[in-house]
Design a protein around this motif. Sequence first.
Motif, PDB file in Angstrom:
ATOM      1  N   PHE A  43       0.807  -1.221   0.000  1.00 44.56           N
ATOM      2  CA  PHE A  43       0.000   0.000   0.000  1.00 44.56           C
ATOM      3  C   PHE A  43       0.843   1.275   0.000  1.00 44.56           C
ATOM      4  O   PHE A  43       0.302   2.365  -0.155  1.00 44.56           O
ATOM      5  CB  PHE A  43      -0.988  -0.003   1.175  1.00 44.56           C
ATOM      6  N   LYS A  44       2.157   1.156   0.087  1.00 46.08           N
ATOM      7  CA  LYS A  44       3.047   2.321   0.077  1.00 46.08           C
ATOM      8  C   LYS A  44       3.594   2.633  -1.315  1.00 46.08           C
ATOM      9  O   LYS A  44       4.332   3.599  -1.487  1.00 46.08           O
ATOM     10  CB  LYS A  44       4.213   2.101   1.047  1.00 46.08           C
ATOM     11  N   LEU A  45       3.229   1.852  -2.315  1.00 45.13           N
ATOM     12  CA  LEU A  45       3.801   2.029  -3.651  1.00 45.13           C
ATOM     13  C   LEU A  45       3.542   3.408  -4.228  1.00 45.13           C
ATOM     14  O   LEU A  45       4.459   4.043  -4.759  1.00 45.13           O
ATOM     15  CB  LEU A  45       3.280   0.956  -4.612  1.00 45.13           C
ATOM     16  N   ASP A  46       2.320   3.899  -4.156  1.00 45.64           N
ATOM     17  CA  ASP A  46       2.020   5.206  -4.741  1.00 45.64           C
ATOM     18  C   ASP A  46       2.836   6.317  -4.094  1.00 45.64           C
ATOM     19  O   ASP A  46       3.328   7.215  -4.781  1.00 45.64           O
ATOM     20  CB  ASP A  46       0.527   5.512  -4.637  1.00 45.64           C
ATOM     21  N   GLU A  47       3.013   6.262  -2.783  1.00 43.15           N
ATOM     22  CA  GLU A  47       3.804   7.282  -2.088  1.00 43.15           C
ATOM     23  C   GLU A  47       5.272   7.211  -2.504  1.00 43.15           C
ATOM     24  O   GLU A  47       5.917   8.244  -2.705  1.00 43.15           O
ATOM     25  CB  GLU A  47       3.670   7.114  -0.576  1.00 43.15           C
ATOM     26  N   VAL A  48       5.800   5.995  -2.641  1.00 44.69           N
ATOM     27  CA  VAL A  48       7.188   5.831  -3.069  1.00 44.69           C
ATOM     28  C   VAL A  48       7.354   6.335  -4.496  1.00 44.69           C
ATOM     29  O   VAL A  48       8.305   7.061  -4.807  1.00 44.69           O
ATOM     30  CB  VAL A  48       7.635   4.358  -2.937  1.00 44.69           C
ATOM     31  N   ARG A  49       6.434   5.975  -5.381  1.00 46.62           N
ATOM     32  CA  ARG A  49       6.517   6.437  -6.771  1.00 46.62           C
ATOM     33  C   ARG A  49       6.466   7.960  -6.849  1.00 46.62           C
ATOM     34  O   ARG A  49       7.241   8.583  -7.584  1.00 46.62           O
ATOM     35  CB  ARG A  49       5.392   5.826  -7.608  1.00 46.62           C
ATOM     36  N   ASP A  50       5.583   8.578  -6.084  1.00 45.31           N
ATOM     37  CA  ASP A  50       5.493  10.041  -6.084  1.00 45.31           C
ATOM     38  C   ASP A  50       6.785  10.680  -5.578  1.00 45.31           C
ATOM     39  O   ASP A  50       7.242  11.693  -6.126  1.00 45.31           O
ATOM     40  CB  ASP A  50       4.308  10.502  -5.228  1.00 45.31           C
ATOM     41  N   ALA A  51       7.381  10.100  -4.538  1.00 48.16           N
ATOM     42  CA  ALA A  51       8.627  10.638  -3.996  1.00 48.16           C
ATOM     43  C   ALA A  51       9.758  10.542  -5.020  1.00 48.16           C
ATOM     44  O   ALA A  51      10.565  11.471  -5.168  1.00 48.16           O
ATOM     45  CB  ALA A  51       9.001   9.902  -2.712  1.00 48.16           C
TER      46      ALA A  51
END
Length: 112
Positions: A11-19
Amino acid sequence: MKIIMAIIKPFKLDEVRDALTTLGIQGLTVTEVKGYGRQKGHTEIYRGTEYAVTFLPKLKVEVAVASDMADKVVEAIHSAAQTGQIGDGKIFVYSIDQVVRIRTGEADAEAI
């Protein structure tokens, strides 16, 4: 050149991709993986029956970067993926000897 490989909660993928996008990273590879660390999995109850989940679902994110960007990328992934709970994952940094873009034949820094 470096490859940064991070094992994160799905569930952290989108946050990592945005960073990573904020840092100007243009591409990454994501693989669904299963594994366990210190917690050795956990138990769940399904229809009244308890069973052990020994391999937990995770995502492996890999990104190739210039050596001078490696620390910034590691920090961005760390900040974005951290929940403070057990099982947040790990980040590994590998050196790359050579990179070749198949389509154009570009090599090393130009190929990233």
